[in-house]
Design a protein around this motif. Sequence first.
Motif, mmCIF file in Angstrom:
data_model
loop_
_atom_site.group_PDB
_atom_site.id
_atom_site.type_symbol
_atom_site.label_atom_id
_atom_site.label_comp_id
_atom_site.label_asym_id
_atom_site.label_seq_id
_atom_site.Cartn_x
_atom_site.Cartn_y
_atom_site.Cartn_z
ATOM 1 N N THR A 14 1.054 -7.325 5.220
ATOM 2 C CA THR A 14 -0.388 -6.946 5.054
ATOM 3 C C THR A 14 -1.201 -6.451 6.434
ATOM 4 O O THR A 14 -2.234 -6.145 6.075
ATOM 5 C CB THR A 14 -1.045 -8.152 4.482
ATOM 6 N N LEU A 17 -0.753 -1.028 7.631
ATOM 7 C CA LEU A 17 -1.161 -0.267 6.561
ATOM 8 C C LEU A 17 -0.661 1.047 6.771
ATOM 9 O O LEU A 17 -0.476 1.870 7.314
ATOM 10 C CB LEU A 17 -2.766 0.026 6.816
ATOM 11 N N SER A 19 -1.113 3.409 3.644
ATOM 12 C CA SER A 19 -2.192 4.273 3.176
ATOM 13 C C SER A 19 -3.305 3.498 2.424
ATOM 14 O O SER A 19 -3.145 2.340 2.327
ATOM 15 C CB SER A 19 -1.755 5.375 2.456
ATOM 16 N N ASN A 20 -4.498 4.035 2.572
ATOM 17 C CA ASN A 20 -5.656 3.581 1.973
ATOM 18 C C ASN A 20 -6.516 4.783 1.468
ATOM 19 O O ASN A 20 -7.260 5.497 2.355
ATOM 20 C CB ASN A 20 -6.416 2.438 2.967
ATOM 21 N N SER A 21 -6.635 4.959 0.096
ATOM 22 C CA SER A 21 -7.378 5.998 -0.434
ATOM 23 C C SER A 21 -8.228 5.355 -1.530
ATOM 24 O O SER A 21 -8.183 4.551 -2.105
ATOM 25 C CB SER A 21 -6.583 6.895 -0.974
ATOM 26 N N SER A 22 -9.747 6.054 -1.442
ATOM 27 C CA SER A 22 -10.574 5.526 -2.741
ATOM 28 C C SER A 22 -11.463 6.922 -3.150
ATOM 29 O O SER A 22 -11.581 7.898 -2.468
ATOM 30 C CB SER A 22 -11.523 4.460 -2.007
ATOM 31 N N TRP A 117 -3.768 -1.501 -6.553
ATOM 32 C CA TRP A 117 -4.489 -0.706 -7.138
ATOM 33 C C TRP A 117 -5.824 -1.155 -7.533
ATOM 34 O O TRP A 117 -5.693 -2.310 -8.376
ATOM 35 C CB TRP A 117 -3.583 0.018 -8.373
ATOM 36 N N SER A 134 -9.191 2.521 -5.922
ATOM 37 C CA SER A 134 -8.896 2.552 -4.710
ATOM 38 C C SER A 134 -7.174 2.218 -4.739
ATOM 39 O O SER A 134 -6.839 1.212 -5.709
ATOM 40 C CB SER A 134 -9.463 1.431 -3.837
ATOM 41 N N THR A 136 -4.175 0.809 -1.960
ATOM 42 C CA THR A 136 -3.916 0.504 -0.697
ATOM 43 C C THR A 136 -2.212 0.213 -0.824
ATOM 44 O O THR A 136 -1.811 -0.561 -1.479
ATOM 45 C CB THR A 136 -4.693 -0.675 -0.368
ATOM 46 N N HIS A 138 1.073 -1.356 1.903
ATOM 47 C CA HIS A 138 1.474 -1.974 2.671
ATOM 48 C C HIS A 138 3.021 -2.076 2.831
ATOM 49 O O HIS A 138 3.469 -1.972 1.758
ATOM 50 C CB HIS A 138 0.979 -3.494 2.827
ATOM 51 N N CYS A 162 0.050 8.228 4.332
ATOM 52 C CA CYS A 162 -1.306 8.091 4.008
ATOM 53 C C CYS A 162 -1.828 9.692 3.806
ATOM 54 O O CYS A 162 -2.712 9.730 2.773
ATOM 55 C CB CYS A 162 -2.196 7.797 5.501
ATOM 56 N N LYS A 166 -3.646 10.510 0.249
ATOM 57 C CA LYS A 166 -4.831 11.160 -0.163
ATOM 58 C C LYS A 166 -5.125 12.429 -0.551
ATOM 59 O O LYS A 166 -6.026 12.901 -1.383
ATOM 60 C CB LYS A 166 -5.672 11.171 1.383
#
Length: 190
Positions: A14, A17, A19-22, A117, A134, A136, A138, A162, A166
């Motif tokens: 954890t 990262l 990816s992280n999309s929102s 999610w 969102s 994310t 890991h 990532c 996105k």
Amino acid sequence: MPKTASEAALEVLTDLLLSNSSYSHTIHAPLEKIDVASWVFSLPEAEYQRCAPPDHIAAGSTTTDDGRPMSINVEMIGTSLMIQHYVGEIVERHHCRLVSVSDGFTPAGRSKVQVVWDLSVRPIDSETCEYTNSVTAHPTNLFLAFVEEQGMSFVRCEHRTCRAGKRLMRSQGWGRAQGRGMLRRLARAR
């Protein structure tokens, strides 16, 4: 007790990262009319596919052996076929947090990543809400070993993953499509 080799391979990192999309979307309906949990666990496959054509392939729901709700989603992310087993950690009318240790099938082989999610809705006023979706991801130790076997660095892989995630949410209008689907369901329920 020490971890077995397979437990260590599936350990989620954890602190790293992928990816992280929102994405957020306004829904023109009062908060009391919206039930995110009901929607996500009864999502028709065709509606899931409309959220991100042609990348979303299939969706269904089931439960874990201990009775927790689970959403099974199959999609393409870049050149990877992802099979997600989202287990509900938070399952409420206005907030769902689903966690999957997802199988990824690439041209180079198979690996696993954790995908979180998070779906939520909050009131803006008495007739309007903001829906937020969102995602994310890991890596697992297995994923890092897979990346290394391919001669890639984690940083390079993180950048590609990532960017693909996105692009999927932005260009396919994923959050907007989900919002329209929720509104269609709300209109039928009235």
